[in-house]
Structure formats: C-alpha cells, structure tokens
Design a protein around this motif. Structure first.
Motif, mmCIF file in Angstrom:
data_model
loop_
_atom_site.group_PDB
_atom_site.id
_atom_site.type_symbol
_atom_site.label_atom_id
_atom_site.label_comp_id
_atom_site.label_asym_id
_atom_site.label_seq_id
_atom_site.Cartn_x
_atom_site.Cartn_y
_atom_site.Cartn_z
ATOM 1 N N GLU A 1 0.846 -1.189 0.000
ATOM 2 C CA GLU A 1 0.000 0.000 0.000
ATOM 3 C C GLU A 1 0.886 1.243 0.000
ATOM 4 O O GLU A 1 1.887 1.309 0.727
ATOM 5 N N PHE A 2 0.530 2.230 -0.835
ATOM 6 C CA PHE A 2 1.330 3.445 -0.939
ATOM 7 C C PHE A 2 1.463 4.110 0.424
ATOM 8 O O PHE A 2 0.499 4.277 1.147
ATOM 9 N N GLY A 3 2.689 4.468 0.776
ATOM 10 C CA GLY A 3 2.948 5.159 2.032
ATOM 11 C C GLY A 3 3.167 4.239 3.216
ATOM 12 O O GLY A 3 3.507 4.701 4.294
ATOM 13 N N ARG A 4 2.987 2.945 3.031
ATOM 14 C CA ARG A 4 3.178 1.985 4.129
ATOM 15 C C ARG A 4 4.607 1.470 4.140
ATOM 16 O O ARG A 4 5.224 1.286 3.104
ATOM 17 N N SER A 5 5.093 1.195 5.327
ATOM 18 C CA SER A 5 6.408 0.600 5.489
ATOM 19 C C SER A 5 6.298 -0.909 5.311
ATOM 20 O O SER A 5 5.346 -1.532 5.771
ATOM 21 N N ALA A 6 7.262 -1.489 4.634
ATOM 22 C CA ALA A 6 7.317 -2.942 4.431
ATOM 23 C C ALA A 6 8.787 -3.353 4.421
ATOM 24 O O ALA A 6 9.382 -3.542 3.362
ATOM 25 N N PRO A 7 9.394 -3.467 5.603
ATOM 26 C CA PRO A 7 10.828 -3.728 5.692
ATOM 27 C C PRO A 7 11.276 -5.017 4.995
ATOM 28 O O PRO A 7 12.427 -5.119 4.575
ATOM 29 N N ASP A 8 10.401 -5.990 4.856
ATOM 30 C CA ASP A 8 10.777 -7.256 4.230
ATOM 31 C C ASP A 8 10.656 -7.225 2.705
ATOM 32 O O ASP A 8 11.093 -8.143 2.021
ATOM 33 N N ALA A 9 10.111 -6.157 2.153
ATOM 34 C CA ALA A 9 9.928 -6.042 0.697
ATOM 35 C C ALA A 9 11.149 -5.382 0.064
ATOM 36 O O ALA A 9 11.838 -4.576 0.684
ATOM 37 N N THR A 10 11.389 -5.725 -1.184
ATOM 38 C CA THR A 10 12.404 -5.042 -1.984
ATOM 39 C C THR A 10 11.681 -4.019 -2.849
ATOM 40 O O THR A 10 10.708 -4.356 -3.524
ATOM 41 N N GLN A 11 12.161 -2.772 -2.792
ATOM 42 C CA GLN A 11 11.580 -1.704 -3.598
ATOM 43 C C GLN A 11 12.699 -0.872 -4.207
ATOM 44 O O GLN A 11 13.679 -0.569 -3.529
ATOM 45 N N PHE A 12 12.550 -0.529 -5.469
ATOM 46 C CA PHE A 12 13.468 0.370 -6.152
ATOM 47 C C PHE A 12 12.660 1.547 -6.679
ATOM 48 O O PHE A 12 11.547 1.360 -7.179
#
Length: 110
Positions: free
Chosen positions: A83-94
C-alpha cells in the motif's frame, strides 16, 4: 506484463497523482517479483535500466494523453504489492525520479 529490457515480468499496479511534495508528481507503481539482492534476483543495476525504459515508453505517453505537467515522474518497482505510504521492511523496492523535457525522461538522482 509490460516488456522491459531485462525481460523480467513487470505489471503496472497504480498510477498516482501526488501533490503532497508541493507540486505534481505522477507515480507509476509496478510489481516486479524478481527484483532483490539475493543470488538469481534482478539487482538495482539492471532494474534501473528497466525503470528508465518504463518512464520513456509508458509514462511519457500517459502524461501526454492526460495533458499533465508533472514536476517529477516516479517509477517504482516492488517485489510484492505494498500500500502506498506503508512501510514494508521485508519487501524489496526500487525507485527512480525523472523530470520530463521535450518528451524525454531525464533522471533526477536524489
């Protein structure tokens, strides 16, 4: 699935018009389940070429079609839906940001 130079599967999930930076930013959010830093995954160096390609081939046409004048275009890849604006420490994002000049994406490094 959208074609990108790396050949990885990439799917558009959202286009957001964001005025919260104080100017219009158009955010194109993609799922790219093969990105990451572990062995056999697509790293940032390859994914950054894909993001530039998505800006040039998809974002430029979208902005023209809807007659938008964004200060920035942001292309983001995530290995899973977030979800936009949510933290997801286990996800990879570029993420990459671009300004548009004469229908060209110009990289804006942070």
């Amino acid at each position: 699935m959208l074609p990108v130079p790396s050949g990885q599967p990439v799917h558009l999930t959202d286009v957001l018009l964001d005025n919260s930076p104080g100017e219009l930013w158009v955010r194109f959010r993609f799922i790219a389940p093969k990105i990451g830093s572990t062995v056999g995954r697509i790293g940032y160096d390859v994914a950054s070429v894909d993001m530039a390609h998505l800006c040039q081939t998809l974002a430029v046409a979208y902005v023209a079609k809807y007659d938008l004048e964004p200060a920035r275009v942001v292309i983001s890849l995530s290995d899973r839906p977030i979800e936009f604006g949510r933290s997801a420490p286990d996800a990879t994002q570029f993420f990459e940001a671009y300004r548009l000049e004469q229908s060209q994406c110009i990289w804006e490094g942070f």
